[in-house]
Design a protein around this motif. Structure first.
Motif, PDB file in Angstrom:
ATOM      1  N   THR A   1      -1.047   6.816   2.704  1.00 53.75           N
ATOM      2  CA  THR A   1      -0.745   8.245   2.817  1.00 53.75           C
ATOM      3  C   THR A   1       0.758   8.487   2.953  1.00 53.75           C
ATOM      4  O   THR A   1       1.294   9.463   2.412  1.00 53.75           O
ATOM      5  CB  THR A   1      -1.485   8.868   4.009  1.00 53.75           C
ATOM      6  N   VAL A   2       1.453   7.601   3.660  1.00 56.91           N
ATOM      7  CA  VAL A   2       2.916   7.702   3.752  1.00 56.91           C
ATOM      8  C   VAL A   2       3.525   7.625   2.354  1.00 56.91           C
ATOM      9  O   VAL A   2       4.410   8.414   1.992  1.00 56.91           O
ATOM     10  CB  VAL A   2       3.485   6.595   4.655  1.00 56.91           C
ATOM     11  N   GLY A   3       3.058   6.678   1.532  1.00 55.62           N
ATOM     12  CA  GLY A   3       3.563   6.577   0.167  1.00 55.62           C
ATOM     13  C   GLY A   3       3.197   7.782  -0.668  1.00 55.62           C
ATOM     14  O   GLY A   3       4.019   8.307  -1.429  1.00 55.62           O
ATOM     15  N   LEU A   4       1.955   8.251  -0.515  1.00 55.11           N
ATOM     16  CA  LEU A   4       1.475   9.395  -1.294  1.00 55.11           C
ATOM     17  C   LEU A   4       2.262  10.660  -0.976  1.00 55.11           C
ATOM     18  O   LEU A   4       2.662  11.405  -1.875  1.00 55.11           O
ATOM     19  CB  LEU A   4      -0.013   9.611  -1.012  1.00 55.11           C
TER      20      LEU A   4
ATOM     21  N   ALA B   1       0.836  -1.208   0.000  1.00 54.81           N
ATOM     22  CA  ALA B   1       0.000   0.000   0.000  1.00 54.81           C
ATOM     23  C   ALA B   1       0.867   1.253   0.000  1.00 54.81           C
ATOM     24  O   ALA B   1       0.524   2.259  -0.630  1.00 54.81           O
ATOM     25  CB  ALA B   1      -0.929  -0.010   1.213  1.00 54.81           C
ATOM     26  N   VAL B   2       1.999   1.196   0.713  1.00 48.43           N
ATOM     27  CA  VAL B   2       2.950   2.312   0.664  1.00 48.43           C
ATOM     28  C   VAL B   2       3.466   2.481  -0.771  1.00 48.43           C
ATOM     29  O   VAL B   2       3.556   3.605  -1.286  1.00 48.43           O
ATOM     30  CB  VAL B   2       4.128   2.080   1.630  1.00 48.43           C
ATOM     31  N   GLY B   3       3.790   1.363  -1.420  1.00 46.46           N
ATOM     32  CA  GLY B   3       4.261   1.428  -2.793  1.00 46.46           C
ATOM     33  C   GLY B   3       3.224   1.981  -3.749  1.00 46.46           C
ATOM     34  O   GLY B   3       3.537   2.761  -4.649  1.00 46.46           O
ATOM     35  N   ALA B   4       1.954   1.587  -3.544  1.00 47.31           N
ATOM     36  CA  ALA B   4       0.876   2.103  -4.386  1.00 47.31           C
ATOM     37  C   ALA B   4       0.746   3.618  -4.221  1.00 47.31           C
ATOM     38  O   ALA B   4       0.549   4.353  -5.196  1.00 47.31           O
ATOM     39  CB  ALA B   4      -0.439   1.416  -4.038  1.00 47.31           C
ATOM     40  N   GLY B   5       0.885   4.086  -2.995  1.00 45.28           N
ATOM     41  CA  GLY B   5       0.853   5.526  -2.760  1.00 45.28           C
ATOM     42  C   GLY B   5       2.000   6.230  -3.439  1.00 45.28           C
ATOM     43  O   GLY B   5       1.841   7.347  -3.959  1.00 45.28           O
ATOM     44  N   SER B   6       3.160   5.585  -3.474  1.00 40.19           N
ATOM     45  CA  SER B   6       4.334   6.191  -4.113  1.00 40.19           C
ATOM     46  C   SER B   6       4.136   6.365  -5.609  1.00 40.19           C
ATOM     47  O   SER B   6       4.593   7.355  -6.200  1.00 40.19           O
ATOM     48  CB  SER B   6       5.571   5.325  -3.851  1.00 40.19           C
ATOM     49  N   VAL B   7       3.482   5.378  -6.249  1.00 43.86           N
ATOM     50  CA  VAL B   7       3.232   5.481  -7.690  1.00 43.86           C
ATOM     51  C   VAL B   7       2.358   6.697  -7.985  1.00 43.86           C
ATOM     52  O   VAL B   7       2.635   7.490  -8.888  1.00 43.86           O
ATOM     53  CB  VAL B   7       2.565   4.196  -8.217  1.00 43.86           C
ATOM     54  N   VAL B   8       1.282   6.853  -7.204  1.00 43.96           N
ATOM     55  CA  VAL B   8       0.397   8.003  -7.384  1.00 43.96           C
ATOM     56  C   VAL B   8       1.108   9.304  -7.024  1.00 43.96           C
ATOM     57  O   VAL B   8       0.896  10.348  -7.636  1.00 43.96           O
ATOM     58  CB  VAL B   8      -0.878   7.832  -6.528  1.00 43.96           C
TER      59      VAL B   8
ATOM     60  N   VAL C   1       0.996  13.085  -8.835  1.00 46.39           N
ATOM     61  CA  VAL C   1       0.398  14.232  -8.161  1.00 46.39           C
ATOM     62  C   VAL C   1       1.447  15.317  -7.925  1.00 46.39           C
ATOM     63  O   VAL C   1       1.193  16.512  -8.130  1.00 46.39           O
ATOM     64  CB  VAL C   1      -0.239  13.800  -6.826  1.00 46.39           C
ATOM     65  N   GLY C   2       2.639  14.908  -7.493  1.00 39.97           N
ATOM     66  CA  GLY C   2       3.702  15.880  -7.226  1.00 39.97           C
ATOM     67  C   GLY C   2       4.112  16.655  -8.460  1.00 39.97           C
ATOM     68  O   GLY C   2       4.342  17.868  -8.396  1.00 39.97           O
ATOM     69  N   GLY C   3       4.190  15.971  -9.592  1.00 40.37           N
ATOM     70  CA  GLY C   3       4.528  16.669 -10.829  1.00 40.37           C
ATOM     71  C   GLY C   3       3.456  17.660 -11.235  1.00 40.37           C
ATOM     72  O   GLY C   3       3.749  18.791 -11.638  1.00 40.37           O
TER      73      GLY C   3
END
Length: 406
Positions: free
Chosen positions: A113-116, A59-66, A70-72
Motif C-alpha cells: 500500500t505504501v508503494g501503491l 512489495a513496495v516496488g510492486a506497488g509503485s509499478v501499479v 492507477v494514478g494516470g
C-alpha cells in the motif's frame, strides 16, 4: 470528441500553482525517510531475515509499478487534484500502518500500500504541469521539479541517518507528516486543471496507447535507459566492493549524484529549454551509457566518482526533457493515463530488469564486460532516439496545434 482545456500562462513567469507543486515535491522528498531505511528497520527493528526484508521492500516496488498506472487513470477520470490528495493522504496512512504493523500479513499489505499510494501523485503532477504551461515552457518546469526532488532527497538521506539512531518509529511519523503537509499545499494552492471531456466521447486508454507506435517505441527506449541507470544502485556497489573499496566509499561516491544535480541543474535549466528535445534526449542517454562505461577502466574511488559525475550530467538532460516529450505525445484527453503508463512501463520495468541483468552479468561475465555493455547500450539508444526524432517532432507540432485550437 470535445475537449476544453484550461487557460494556460504564456509569460516567462511560471504560475503560482506550479510553484505550489514545486514546494509539494520538495516537502515530500525532504521527508522521504522510510524507503531508504526500510530493510534496516525490518531486520533490526522487527527481527526479520535479510531475505524477508528484501522481499518486503520488493512489495513496495510492486506497488509503485501499479501506482503510476492507477494514478494516470485516476487523474484523467476523477481529476489531477483529487488524485494527488488521495495519494498523499493515503501514503501518510499507509506509512503509519507499516510502522505499527506486527504480523507479517499486515506488514506485506502495508508495504504494498505504501508503494501503491506513494507514486499515485506522479502522473497527476506531470499532467498538471502540462495543463498549466505552454509546450515551450515545460522543459524548464520539469527540470525545476527534478531539482526540487533531488534537493529534498539529498537533505533527507543525511537527516534520516541521524533520526534512525533516535528510533525507527520517528522516521515513519515524520515521513507521514510531510505527506500530509504536501497534501495541504495541494489542497490550498493547486486548482483542478483536467480538461473537460464529454462523457460520451471519452476514450479508453489502452486501445489508444497500444496502437500508438511512436509512444511504444519511446517506452522501449526508456526501458533501455532505465536498465542502464539502475546499475548505479545495484551493480555499482558490488563492483566497488569487488575492487576492495569499503561500503562507506560507495555512499560518498553515489552522493555525488545528488550533489551535482543540486549544484548544476539551476544553471543549465534555461539553456536546456532552447535545445532540440529528441536530440537532447538521445545525447543524454548516450552520456549516461558512456558514464557507466567508464567503470570498465577504473578501480579507484576517484575513478568511480568520475563515472558518477559523467552519467549524472546525462541524467540532468534526460530528466529535464523526458516529461515534456511524453506530454507532447499524449492526447489531451488521455494525458494523465499516457504519463502514468510511460512511468510505470519504462522506469517500473527498468527498475526490475536493470538490477537482475546487471548483477548477473557482473557475477558471470565480470565487471569489465558489464560496464562495456552499458556503454554499447547507450550508443544503441542514442541511434534509436535519433531515428525516432522526426516522428516526435511531428507529434509535438500536432499536439501544439491541437492545444492552440482549443
Amino acid at each position: 470528441m470535445t475537449v476544453v482545456t484550461p487557460v494556460r500562462e504564456s509569460s516567462s513567469r511560471l504560475p503560482r500553482a506550479f510553484w505550489a507543486l514545486w514546494v509539494c515535491q520538495l516537502v515530500n522528498r525532504l521527508g522521504s525517510f522510510v524507503q531508504p531505511f526500510l530493510v534496516l528497520y525490518l531486520t533490526q527493528g522487527r527481527g526479520l531475515s535479510a531475505g524477508t526484508a528484501g522481499a518486503v521492500a520488493a512489495a513496495v516496488g510492486a506497488g509503485s509499478v501499479v501506482s503510476q498506472l492507477v494514478g494516470g487513470w485516476l487523474s484523467d477520470r476523477v481529476g489531477r487534484r483529487r488524485t494527488m490528495l488521495v495519494g498523499f493522504f493515503g501514503t501518510a496512512a499507509a506509512l503509519i500502518l507499516l510502522g505499527s504493523a506486527r504480523s507479517m500479513e499486515l506488514i506485506w499489505v502495508a508495504a504494498f500500500t505504501v508503494g501503491l499510494m506513494g507514486d499515485l501523485f506522479r502522473p497527476a503532477v506531470q499532467a498538471t504541469v502540462a495543463d498549466l504551461l505552454q509546450p515551450g515552457e515545460r522543459v524548464r518546469a520539469y527540470g525545476l521539479l527534478f531539482w526540487a526532488i533531488n534537493l529534498g532527497f539529498s537533505v533527507s538521506t543525511v537527516s534520516a541517518g541521524v533520526l534512525a539512531n533516535i528510533g525507527f518509529g520517528l522516521l515513519f511519523w515524520i515521513n507521514a507528516g510531510t505527506s500530509v503537509v504536501a497534501a495541504l499545499v495541494i489542497w490550498s494552492m493547486v486548482p483542478e486543471t483536467r480538461p473537460v471531456v464529454e462523457q460520451a466521447s471519452r476514450r479508453p486508454l489502452l486501445p489508444v496507447a497500444l496502437r500508438d507506435t511512436t509512444f511504444l517505441l519511446m517506452i522501449l527506449l526508456q526501458i533501455g535507459y532505465a536498465t542502464i541507470y539502475f546499475q548505479g544502485y545495484s551493480t555499482l556497489p558490488l563492483a566497488m566492493s569487488g575492487d576492495g573499496l569499503p561500503n562507506s566509499t560507495y555512499g560518498l561516491v553515489i552522493a555525488l549524484n545528488g550533489l551535482v544535480i543540486v549544484v548544476v541543474q539551476p544553471f543549465v535549466s534555461r539553456y536546456l529549454t532552447k535545445l532540440d528535445r529528441p536530440k537532447l534526449l538521445a545525447t543524454s542517454m548516450l552520456i549516461v551509457g558512456l558514464g557507466f562505461g567508464v567503470g570498465a577502466v577504473v578501480s579507484t574511488w576517484w575513478g568511480y566518482a568520475l563515472s558518477v559525475v559523467v552519467w549524472t550530467v546525462g541524467e540532468i538532460g534526460f530528466a529535464a526533457v523526458i516529461g515534456a516529450v511524453f506530454a507532447d505525445l499524449a492526447p489531451v484527453d488521455l494525458r494523465g493515463g499516457y504519463l502514468g503508463l510511460a512511468g510505470s512501463m519504462s522506469f517500473g520495468l527498468g527498475s526490475v530488469i536493470g538490477p537482475i541483468v546487471g548483477t548477473n552479468s557482473l557475477e558471470h561475465l565480470g565487471a569489465t564486460t558489464t560496464w562495456l555493455a552499458c556503454g554499447v547500450l547507450g550508443v544503441v539508444l542514442f541511434a534509436g532516439q535519433l531515428a525516432l526524432a522526426p516522428a516526435l517532432h511531428a507529434r509535438a507540432a500536432g499536439t501544439a496545434s491541437a492545444e492552440a485550437a482549443t
